[in-house]
Design an enzyme around this catalytic site. Sequence first.
Site, PDB file in Angstrom:
ATOM      1  N   HIS A  19       0.835  -1.203   0.000  1.00 58.91           N
ATOM      2  CA  HIS A  19       0.000   0.000   0.000  1.00 58.91           C
ATOM      3  C   HIS A  19       0.869   1.252   0.000  1.00 58.91           C
ATOM      4  O   HIS A  19       2.103   1.187  -0.103  1.00 58.91           O
ATOM      5  CB  HIS A  19      -0.985  -0.027   1.175  1.00 58.91           C
ATOM      6  CG  HIS A  19      -0.339  -0.087   2.534  1.00 58.91           C
ATOM      7  ND1 HIS A  19       0.522   0.877   2.990  1.00 58.91           N
ATOM      8  CD2 HIS A  19      -0.441  -1.000   3.530  1.00 58.91           C
ATOM      9  CE1 HIS A  19       0.921   0.571   4.198  1.00 58.91           C
ATOM     10  NE2 HIS A  19       0.364  -0.571   4.555  1.00 58.91           N
ATOM     11  N   HIS A  22       4.140   1.448   2.213  1.00 52.76           N
ATOM     12  CA  HIS A  22       5.278   0.694   1.665  1.00 52.76           C
ATOM     13  C   HIS A  22       5.861   1.444   0.464  1.00 52.76           C
ATOM     14  O   HIS A  22       7.076   1.525   0.287  1.00 52.76           O
ATOM     15  CB  HIS A  22       4.847  -0.698   1.189  1.00 52.76           C
ATOM     16  CG  HIS A  22       4.114  -1.500   2.233  1.00 52.76           C
ATOM     17  ND1 HIS A  22       2.885  -2.049   2.012  1.00 52.76           N
ATOM     18  CD2 HIS A  22       4.444  -1.823   3.508  1.00 52.76           C
ATOM     19  CE1 HIS A  22       2.486  -2.694   3.095  1.00 52.76           C
ATOM     20  NE2 HIS A  22       3.420  -2.569   4.021  1.00 52.76           N
ATOM     21  N   CYS A 127       1.934  -9.116  21.479  1.00 55.03           N
ATOM     22  CA  CYS A 127       1.040  -8.657  20.402  1.00 55.03           C
ATOM     23  C   CYS A 127       1.459  -9.360  19.118  1.00 55.03           C
ATOM     24  O   CYS A 127       2.589  -9.202  18.658  1.00 55.03           O
ATOM     25  CB  CYS A 127       1.123  -7.134  20.228  1.00 55.03           C
ATOM     26  SG  CYS A 127       0.243  -6.607  18.736  1.00 55.03           S
ATOM     27  N   CYS A 130       2.466  -7.045  16.143  1.00 56.98           N
ATOM     28  CA  CYS A 130       3.838  -6.515  16.169  1.00 56.98           C
ATOM     29  C   CYS A 130       4.863  -7.635  16.257  1.00 56.98           C
ATOM     30  O   CYS A 130       6.057  -7.389  16.117  1.00 56.98           O
ATOM     31  CB  CYS A 130       4.054  -5.612  17.378  1.00 56.98           C
ATOM     32  SG  CYS A 130       3.017  -4.166  17.394  1.00 56.98           S
ATOM     33  N   CYS A 144      -2.115  -2.560  22.815  1.00 60.87           N
ATOM     34  CA  CYS A 144      -0.923  -2.319  21.999  1.00 60.87           C
ATOM     35  C   CYS A 144      -1.107  -0.974  21.294  1.00 60.87           C
ATOM     36  O   CYS A 144      -2.133  -0.749  20.649  1.00 60.87           O
ATOM     37  CB  CYS A 144      -0.771  -3.440  20.968  1.00 60.87           C
ATOM     38  SG  CYS A 144       0.140  -2.913  19.507  1.00 60.87           S
ATOM     39  N   HIS A 147      -1.690  -1.521  17.326  1.00 60.42           N
ATOM     40  CA  HIS A 147      -2.854  -2.243  16.799  1.00 60.42           C
ATOM     41  C   HIS A 147      -4.123  -2.061  17.616  1.00 60.42           C
ATOM     42  O   HIS A 147      -5.177  -2.547  17.224  1.00 60.42           O
ATOM     43  CB  HIS A 147      -2.519  -3.737  16.664  1.00 60.42           C
ATOM     44  CG  HIS A 147      -1.422  -3.993  15.681  1.00 60.42           C
ATOM     45  ND1 HIS A 147      -0.091  -4.004  16.042  1.00 60.42           N
ATOM     46  CD2 HIS A 147      -1.463  -4.181  14.346  1.00 60.42           C
ATOM     47  CE1 HIS A 147       0.638  -4.208  14.957  1.00 60.42           C
ATOM     48  NE2 HIS A 147      -0.171  -4.314  13.925  1.00 60.42           N
ATOM     49  N   LYS A 296      -5.973   7.059  10.392  1.00 58.97           N
ATOM     50  CA  LYS A 296      -4.957   6.041  10.177  1.00 58.97           C
ATOM     51  C   LYS A 296      -5.418   5.149   9.016  1.00 58.97           C
ATOM     52  O   LYS A 296      -6.614   4.864   8.906  1.00 58.97           O
ATOM     53  CB  LYS A 296      -4.828   5.227  11.463  1.00 58.97           C
ATOM     54  CG  LYS A 296      -3.555   4.463  11.519  1.00 58.97           C
ATOM     55  CD  LYS A 296      -3.275   3.884  12.870  1.00 58.97           C
ATOM     56  CE  LYS A 296      -2.131   2.901  12.678  1.00 58.97           C
ATOM     57  NZ  LYS A 296      -1.644   2.341  13.883  1.00 58.97           N
ATOM     58  N   LYS A 299      -7.283  -1.527   6.976  1.00 54.87           N
ATOM     59  CA  LYS A 299      -8.227  -2.362   6.229  1.00 54.87           C
ATOM     60  C   LYS A 299      -9.632  -2.164   6.770  1.00 54.87           C
ATOM     61  O   LYS A 299     -10.591  -2.055   6.027  1.00 54.87           O
ATOM     62  CB  LYS A 299      -7.832  -3.831   6.414  1.00 54.87           C
ATOM     63  CG  LYS A 299      -7.266  -4.457   5.172  1.00 54.87           C
ATOM     64  CD  LYS A 299      -7.210  -5.940   5.382  1.00 54.87           C
ATOM     65  CE  LYS A 299      -6.313  -6.595   4.371  1.00 54.87           C
ATOM     66  NZ  LYS A 299      -5.918  -7.926   4.776  1.00 54.87           N
TER      67      LYS A 299
HETATM   68  N1  MSP Z   1       8.506  -6.898   8.475  1.00 56.64           N
HETATM   69  C1  MSP Z   1       8.668  -5.761   9.307  1.00 56.64           C
HETATM   70  C2  MSP Z   1       9.959  -5.062   9.010  1.00 56.64           C
HETATM   71  C3  MSP Z   1      11.198  -5.895   9.124  1.00 56.64           C
HETATM   72  S1  MSP Z   1      12.609  -5.003   8.643  1.00 56.64           S
HETATM   73  C4  MSP Z   1      13.877  -5.921   9.141  1.00 56.64           C
HETATM   74  C5  MSP Z   1       7.520  -4.795   9.093  1.00 56.64           C
HETATM   75  N2  MSP Z   1       6.848  -4.903   7.948  1.00 56.64           N
HETATM   76  S2  MSP Z   1       5.608  -3.957   7.492  1.00 56.64           S
HETATM   77  O1  MSP Z   1       5.070  -4.548   6.293  1.00 56.64           O
HETATM   78  O2  MSP Z   1       4.700  -3.766   8.564  1.00 56.64           O
HETATM   79  O3  MSP Z   1       6.257  -2.613   7.072  1.00 56.64           O
HETATM   80  C6  MSP Z   1       6.409  -1.535   7.960  1.00 56.64           C
HETATM   81  C7  MSP Z   1       6.987  -0.391   7.173  1.00 56.64           C
HETATM   82  O4  MSP Z   1       6.132  -0.076   6.042  1.00 56.64           O
HETATM   83  C8  MSP Z   1       7.097   0.928   7.913  1.00 56.64           C
HETATM   84  O5  MSP Z   1       8.225   1.001   8.742  1.00 56.64           O
HETATM   85  C9  MSP Z   1       7.157   1.879   6.736  1.00 56.64           C
HETATM   86  O6  MSP Z   1       8.387   1.777   6.096  1.00 56.64           O
HETATM   87  C10 MSP Z   1       6.088   1.311   5.837  1.00 56.64           C
HETATM   88  N3  MSP Z   1       4.757   1.771   6.211  1.00 56.64           N
HETATM   89  C11 MSP Z   1       3.677   0.998   6.462  1.00 56.64           C
HETATM   90  N4  MSP Z   1       2.608   1.806   6.738  1.00 56.64           N
HETATM   91  C12 MSP Z   1       2.975   3.097   6.695  1.00 56.64           C
HETATM   92  C13 MSP Z   1       2.289   4.327   6.733  1.00 56.64           C
HETATM   93  N5  MSP Z   1       1.001   4.432   6.963  1.00 56.64           N
HETATM   94  N6  MSP Z   1       3.019   5.442   6.511  1.00 56.64           N
HETATM   95  C14 MSP Z   1       4.333   5.408   6.185  1.00 56.64           C
HETATM   96  N7  MSP Z   1       4.996   4.253   6.094  1.00 56.64           N
HETATM   97  C15 MSP Z   1       4.423   3.103   6.558  1.00 56.64           C
HETATM   98  O7  MSP Z   1       7.301  -3.963   9.950  1.00 56.64           O
END
Ligand code: MSP
Length: 642
Positions: A19, A22, A127, A130, A144, A147, A296, A299
């Site tokens: 999304h 990412h 959690c 996380c 948490c 979440h 925020k 889903k």
């Molecule tokens: N798998 C772990 C990371 C392991 S790294 C060794 C993880 N994955 S995640 O899919 O949840 O990705 C989190 C990351 O996605 C955030 O740190 C950020 O880079 C990005 N984002 C996810 N949602 C976001 C927003 N709403 N806004 C900005 N970036 C965010 O955590």
Amino acid sequence: MEKKFYVTTPIYYVNAEPHLGHAYTTILADVMRRFHHLMGYETFFVTGTDEHGDKVLQAARDHGMDPKQYVDKVSESFRQLWPRLHCEPDCFIRTTQPSHVKVVQSILQRVYENGDIYFGRYEGLYCTGCERFYTEKELEDGLCPQHRVQPEKRAEENYFFRMSRYQDWLKTHIQENPDFIRPERYRNEALSMLREPLEDLCISRPRARLDWGIPLPFDPNFVTYVWFDALINYVSALGYPDHERFSGLWPYAQHLIAKDILKPHGIYWPTMLKAAGLPPYSSLNVHGYWNVEASKMSKSLGNVVKPLDLVEKYGVDAFRYFLLREMAFGLDASFSEVALVQRLNADLANDLGNLLQRTLSMAARYFDARVPRPHKEESLDAELRLKAQEMLGTYQREMAQLGTHRALMAVWELIGLANRYIDRTEPFRLAKDPSRKERLETVLYHVLEVNRLISLVLWPVMPAASEQMASQLGLPGPGKKGQLLELGKWGLLEPGTCLGSPKALFPRVDMERAGLVQAGGQGAPKEGSRQPEPVAEISLDEFRRVDLRLARVIQAERVKGSEKLLKLVVDMAGQTRVLVAGIASNYSPEEIKGKMVVVVANLKPARIFGEVSQGMLLAAVGEAGPRILTVHGDAPSGTKVS
Ligand code: MSP
């Protein structure tokens, strides 16, 4: 010695499709890679997917799929997304790939042999979202904070990493290296985590409960905790321990993450590296969160923004530009499609697109589509040149510390000035006077040179638009290693260079047709939205382009055939103008006559109901209908409002 830059994104969980969040981190990493490449660095960019753990296993089950099949499928959708967003990672790492598994096991073995992993019993609050235990103190109202769910109590016999042993070392390292965690607010947050005694980290899960993970090399009845597995991707992707890429690049590692995963990256990871006998990364760069129209993204709220939908509608360059221009690094930002389109129309189609088109059309008309030779520099030319040189400095400084929004602001200030320079120097007038040919050549050279520099600096953010600009300007393709150092200087445009023909870089998006405003509305938000849409920010320079003046209404009458419009004749310092204003619902001609009003004096004339309106009157427009703006106290008509 060669300059090096190694940039990483988090490896994303494959429990959901990619999304906006990412996309932002990965685009930012790609922009940083491209910028450093232009600055002459050897670069390496890693992203990938995090595929083990409870959460992913649960998602596979929810989809009725075997975990391996499931992770293959979702990982592939991440991998395929990046090129479509013009992101070009050098390595896409998966935690299920054998080379990574091998490195995780070898590091675990090493830390175990050093005596930093022990067997023990643990009871705590976990959690699953996380994938970590929380202390009571870290919870908010017992939930948490990420979440908003109650963590479950878990008691297990497990392996532990002696993280506490490295607490003092880490604290000192963060204190002594201001750039280790940045921006400062997150550095402070990490330091405050270290104010409390650090607990040891539970790094295993009994295989009887969770089989979807990497087996511990010293006890196959357990699998590795996801974070201990995932963080290691940053070194396994470089071919640790033997590959020369690892020894060459690891000291330059720049991690990019959002604030949600500060603790694993700012606390677990450096202590893990220390225990494994590896040097720490160079910097952890932490950005804020994208919210969607103030909520925020989630889903359950049904407001998850899918990058490809936007790219298909508005193009990849506009999407990248919006994200990098809108988010101030380290702070949260708000996403809305209306704001994206406003930026696309104002900054890209209008300011940038017009500048290029005007420049190339003049060059075609006056100089047979060739770069003219500049002559004596006058003060307006010097102002433009100095602004371009200032932009180059600000851009490099800001980009180096991830200040993409400030770097882009500096570029757009230059674009604004260049557009005003054309208005002020009036090339169309110069062209009519053969004795001013040299002046015209100088003016055109200056705007062409500005366009060249802009196409050069925009490559990291909008590679496709930058390439189109360069080709229309008859320049070699942008994006060569070291090019910004070599070509980022004023005056390198060669007179005589053949220019291409102008083509629109960014077509304007019609807000109504895109379904973003109601028919007839001027940027009004869609029905149902809770608050006014944010209007795209403008710089002071841009604001100053609006010429606001006091004007006295000397005549007023209704416009035939319209219930809303009045035709006003106003006096501005002795000059009269006709304005057509939609204020008839609240003001009669008699009432408005004699009033001092505020007028946008440099608006292009527009035909409204058969009348030509030479400006626009300002009014507050709310539920009570229009209320005109006037001035407190005495001031003559024609006075500038600023
Ligand atoms: N798998 C772990 C990371 C392991 S790294 C060794 C993880 N994955 S995640 O899919 O949840 O990705 C989190 C990351 O996605 C955030 O740190 C950020 O880079 C990005 N984002 C996810 N949602 C976001 C927003 N709403 N806004 C900005 N970036 C965010 O955590």
